[in-house]
Design an enzyme around this catalytic site. Structure first.
Site, mmCIF file in Angstrom:
data_model
loop_
_atom_site.group_PDB
_atom_site.id
_atom_site.type_symbol
_atom_site.label_atom_id
_atom_site.label_comp_id
_atom_site.label_asym_id
_atom_site.label_seq_id
_atom_site.Cartn_x
_atom_site.Cartn_y
_atom_site.Cartn_z
ATOM 1 N N LYS A 147 -9.801 -21.021 41.519
ATOM 2 C CA LYS A 147 -10.813 -20.756 42.550
ATOM 3 C C LYS A 147 -12.044 -21.634 42.312
ATOM 4 O O LYS A 147 -12.647 -22.167 43.244
ATOM 5 C CB LYS A 147 -11.203 -19.275 42.531
ATOM 6 C CG LYS A 147 -10.099 -18.349 43.006
ATOM 7 C CD LYS A 147 -9.874 -18.495 44.505
ATOM 8 C CE LYS A 147 -8.728 -17.688 45.022
ATOM 9 N NZ LYS A 147 -8.469 -17.884 46.454
ATOM 10 N N HIS A 204 -3.689 -2.957 41.021
ATOM 11 C CA HIS A 204 -5.085 -2.571 41.252
ATOM 12 C C HIS A 204 -5.321 -1.066 41.128
ATOM 13 O O HIS A 204 -4.438 -0.264 41.407
ATOM 14 C CB HIS A 204 -5.548 -3.086 42.619
ATOM 15 C CG HIS A 204 -5.588 -4.577 42.675
ATOM 16 N ND1 HIS A 204 -4.547 -5.323 43.165
ATOM 17 C CD2 HIS A 204 -6.509 -5.450 42.242
ATOM 18 C CE1 HIS A 204 -4.844 -6.600 43.051
ATOM 19 N NE2 HIS A 204 -6.036 -6.717 42.491
ATOM 20 N N ASP A 219 -9.685 -7.871 30.415
ATOM 21 C CA ASP A 219 -10.563 -7.022 31.243
ATOM 22 C C ASP A 219 -11.982 -7.017 30.668
ATOM 23 O O ASP A 219 -12.198 -6.475 29.585
ATOM 24 C CB ASP A 219 -10.051 -5.570 31.252
ATOM 25 C CG ASP A 219 -9.019 -5.307 32.323
ATOM 26 O OD1 ASP A 219 -8.882 -6.150 33.237
ATOM 27 O OD2 ASP A 219 -8.363 -4.262 32.252
ATOM 28 N N TYR A 247 -6.173 -17.978 37.378
ATOM 29 C CA TYR A 247 -6.569 -17.573 38.732
ATOM 30 C C TYR A 247 -8.024 -17.959 38.996
ATOM 31 O O TYR A 247 -8.336 -18.651 39.972
ATOM 32 C CB TYR A 247 -6.356 -16.055 38.901
ATOM 33 C CG TYR A 247 -6.950 -15.512 40.176
ATOM 34 C CD1 TYR A 247 -6.499 -15.954 41.416
ATOM 35 C CD2 TYR A 247 -7.979 -14.576 40.142
ATOM 36 C CE1 TYR A 247 -7.055 -15.474 42.585
ATOM 37 C CE2 TYR A 247 -8.539 -14.084 41.303
ATOM 38 C CZ TYR A 247 -8.073 -14.540 42.522
ATOM 39 O OH TYR A 247 -8.638 -14.069 43.672
ATOM 40 N N ALA A 286 -5.282 -6.881 28.501
ATOM 41 C CA ALA A 286 -5.876 -8.151 28.052
ATOM 42 C C ALA A 286 -6.729 -8.764 29.160
ATOM 43 O O ALA A 286 -6.341 -8.737 30.335
ATOM 44 C CB ALA A 286 -4.775 -9.126 27.666
ATOM 45 N N SER A 309 -13.649 -15.700 44.075
ATOM 46 C CA SER A 309 -13.507 -14.466 43.307
ATOM 47 C C SER A 309 -14.546 -14.391 42.206
ATOM 48 O O SER A 309 -14.971 -15.418 41.666
ATOM 49 C CB SER A 309 -12.111 -14.444 42.691
ATOM 50 O OG SER A 309 -12.020 -13.445 41.714
HETATM 51 N N1 UFG Z 1 -7.167 -0.086 35.615
HETATM 52 C C1 UFG Z 1 -6.628 0.967 34.876
HETATM 53 N N2 UFG Z 1 -5.355 1.358 35.165
HETATM 54 C C2 UFG Z 1 -4.605 0.773 36.143
HETATM 55 C C3 UFG Z 1 -5.161 -0.294 36.902
HETATM 56 C C4 UFG Z 1 -6.441 -0.697 36.602
HETATM 57 O O1 UFG Z 1 -7.281 1.525 33.983
HETATM 58 O O2 UFG Z 1 -3.436 1.196 36.338
HETATM 59 C C5 UFG Z 1 -8.532 -0.526 35.337
HETATM 60 C C6 UFG Z 1 -8.606 -1.963 34.862
HETATM 61 O O3 UFG Z 1 -8.387 -2.037 33.479
HETATM 62 C C7 UFG Z 1 -10.013 -2.356 35.286
HETATM 63 C C8 UFG Z 1 -10.253 -1.528 36.547
HETATM 64 O O4 UFG Z 1 -9.278 -0.501 36.524
HETATM 65 O O5 UFG Z 1 -10.917 -1.954 34.317
HETATM 66 C C9 UFG Z 1 -10.092 -2.341 37.816
HETATM 67 O O6 UFG Z 1 -8.854 -3.016 37.753
HETATM 68 P P1 UFG Z 1 -8.225 -3.831 38.987
HETATM 69 O O7 UFG Z 1 -6.925 -4.396 38.511
HETATM 70 O O8 UFG Z 1 -8.210 -2.977 40.190
HETATM 71 O O9 UFG Z 1 -9.277 -4.974 39.263
HETATM 72 P P2 UFG Z 1 -9.862 -6.098 38.279
HETATM 73 O O10 UFG Z 1 -11.309 -5.730 38.052
HETATM 74 O O11 UFG Z 1 -9.036 -6.314 37.102
HETATM 75 O O12 UFG Z 1 -9.680 -7.392 39.176
HETATM 76 C C10 UFG Z 1 -10.546 -7.727 40.202
HETATM 77 C C11 UFG Z 1 -9.785 -8.467 41.288
HETATM 78 C C12 UFG Z 1 -9.246 -9.781 40.762
HETATM 79 C C13 UFG Z 1 -10.381 -10.582 40.165
HETATM 80 C C14 UFG Z 1 -11.135 -9.767 39.153
HETATM 81 C C15 UFG Z 1 -12.385 -10.508 38.755
HETATM 82 O O13 UFG Z 1 -8.731 -7.680 41.760
HETATM 83 O O14 UFG Z 1 -8.688 -10.518 41.815
HETATM 84 O O15 UFG Z 1 -11.570 -8.539 39.691
HETATM 85 O O16 UFG Z 1 -12.454 -10.630 37.442
HETATM 86 F F1 UFG Z 1 -9.890 -11.673 39.562
#
Ligand code: UFG
Length: 331
Positions: A145, A187, A282, A141, A280, A117
């Site tokens: 990995k 997500h 992000d 997480y 938190a 990841s």
């Molecule tokens: N977001 C929102 N509202 C929501 C859900 C997400 O604003 O209801 C935003 C998040 O704050 C983030 C973006 O959308 O800025 C993407 O969020 P995701 O949860 O879809 O994905 P992440 O980037 O947080 O996570 C991904 C993978 C993880 C991995 C990470 C790497 O899903 O497995 O990238 O840092 F760990």
């Protein structure tokens, strides 16, 4: 080739198992169904219910089906859960994987493609992120990995294991009957589609005060079918590659607001959107450099344009409004 796919009932694992079958491999799907869905197991694979931590069962399966290569997806993967319950992640992702690796060694299986990841990088110091970027995960997480990536290099050294670790950026999209359904769903794309389908639901943007053009976080969305393709190319490259890590990213970032607009265009619905405080952990921007995977594996994203990703996920969502819940098995 006879391939064992662990976590084959999960989001990326199920799509990959399906693409392997399409590529005429013989696939054994292995899953403990702690997070995966029975309906995500496609026809033409042999299904074994089991846990990677159960060495005796994994060994029996590897011998019985003359497994030649393993694609290892089985893992706990929700970042937030990892912050609250690190032990669960170390047990599953580290201890479970080490048990699996020892079985591979015992059975003389020398080819492994491992789901890693972008979380191994932590807060990016520069973007686009290359594989040489410092590895400083900021959650259990990502840490688990990274521990396994490092273990793979030692298994290569000691036992001649050949391996590729694929560092996914933001997997999204659907392929036919296979889509994204995490419980709980955290997500971005599935949450937006949920809000599009249910007009009483409000979608929350987690923060619009980031140092990005529109203030919302930027991510590199990759179609799950392109991720599956990266696995197939990695497997094919294993005779010449002894051990390597690759980013699986598109190289182009989209902000949360851009994805919201994309969803509104594709679904032709206006969403109820509110801005909430930051979530938190992000990072503001996560965008991959795909240069290495393109050069060494010949991988190019074919399906990863944002509208195409959203369209495929929307088609799946409209057919599976409750996710895999209440859908019949794909078998
Ligand atoms: N977001 C929102 N509202 C929501 C859900 C997400 O604003 O209801 C935003 C998040 O704050 C983030 C973006 O959308 O800025 C993407 O969020 P995701 O949860 O879809 O994905 P992440 O980037 O947080 O996570 C991904 C993978 C993880 C991995 C990470 C790497 O899903 O497995 O990238 O840092 F760990």
């Amino acid at each position: 080739m006879n391939i064992l796919v662990t976590g084959a009932a999960g989001y990326v694992g199920s799509v990959c198992a399906s693409e392997l079958v399409n590529a005429r491999h013989s696939v054994v799907a292995f899953d403990n169904f702690s997070a995966g869905h029975r309906a995500a197991i496609v026809k033409r694979v042999k299904l074994i219910e089991g846990d990677i931590a159960d060495a005796a069962t994994v060994k029996r399966v590897c011998r019985k089906f003359r497994i030649e290569a393993v694609m290892h997806f089985a893992a706990k993967a929700l970042v937030d859960e990892s912050m609250r319950n690190p032990g669960l992640f170390y047990r599953n992702n580290v201890s479970g994987t080490i048990t699996l690796l020892d079985v591979l060694v015992e059975c003389g299986i020398q080819k492994l493609v491992f789901s890693s990841s972008a979380a191994v990088y932590g807060e990016p110091k520069e973007v686009p992120i290359t594989e040489e970027h410092p590895l400083t995960p900021i959650n259990p997480y990502g840490e688990t990995k990274l521990v396994i990536e490092r273990a793979l290099a030692w298994y290569q050294h000691a036992h001649g294991l050949r391996w590729v670790a694929l560092r996914y950026f933001n997997a999204a999209g659907a392929v036919g009957a296979l889509g994204e359904d995490h419980r709980p769903e955290t997500h971005l794309v599935p949450r937006l589609l949920d809000a599009a389908l249910n007009s009483d639901r409000t979608f929350h943007i987690y923060g619009d005060d980031y140092p990005t053009p529109d203030g919302t976080c930027v991510r590199d969305y990759v179609h799950v079918r392109d991720i599956a393709r990266a696995h197939i190319l990695a497997l094919r490259a294993l005779p010449r590659i002894r051990g390597a890590v690759f980013n699986v990213g598109h190289g182009e970032g989209f902000s949360v607001r851009e994805v919201v607009r994309g969803v509104e265009e594709v679904t032709r619905r206006t969403l109820r959107v509110e801005v909430s405080p930051r979530r938190a952990g992000d990072p503001a921007v996560l965008v991959a450099s795909p240069a290495k995977i393109s050069r060494d594996l010949g991988w190019k994203p074919r399906h990863s344009d944002l509208r195409g990703i959203i369209r495929s996920a929307w088609t799946w969502k409209t057919k599976h409004p409750d996710g895999y819940h209440r859908t019949r098995s794909a078998r």
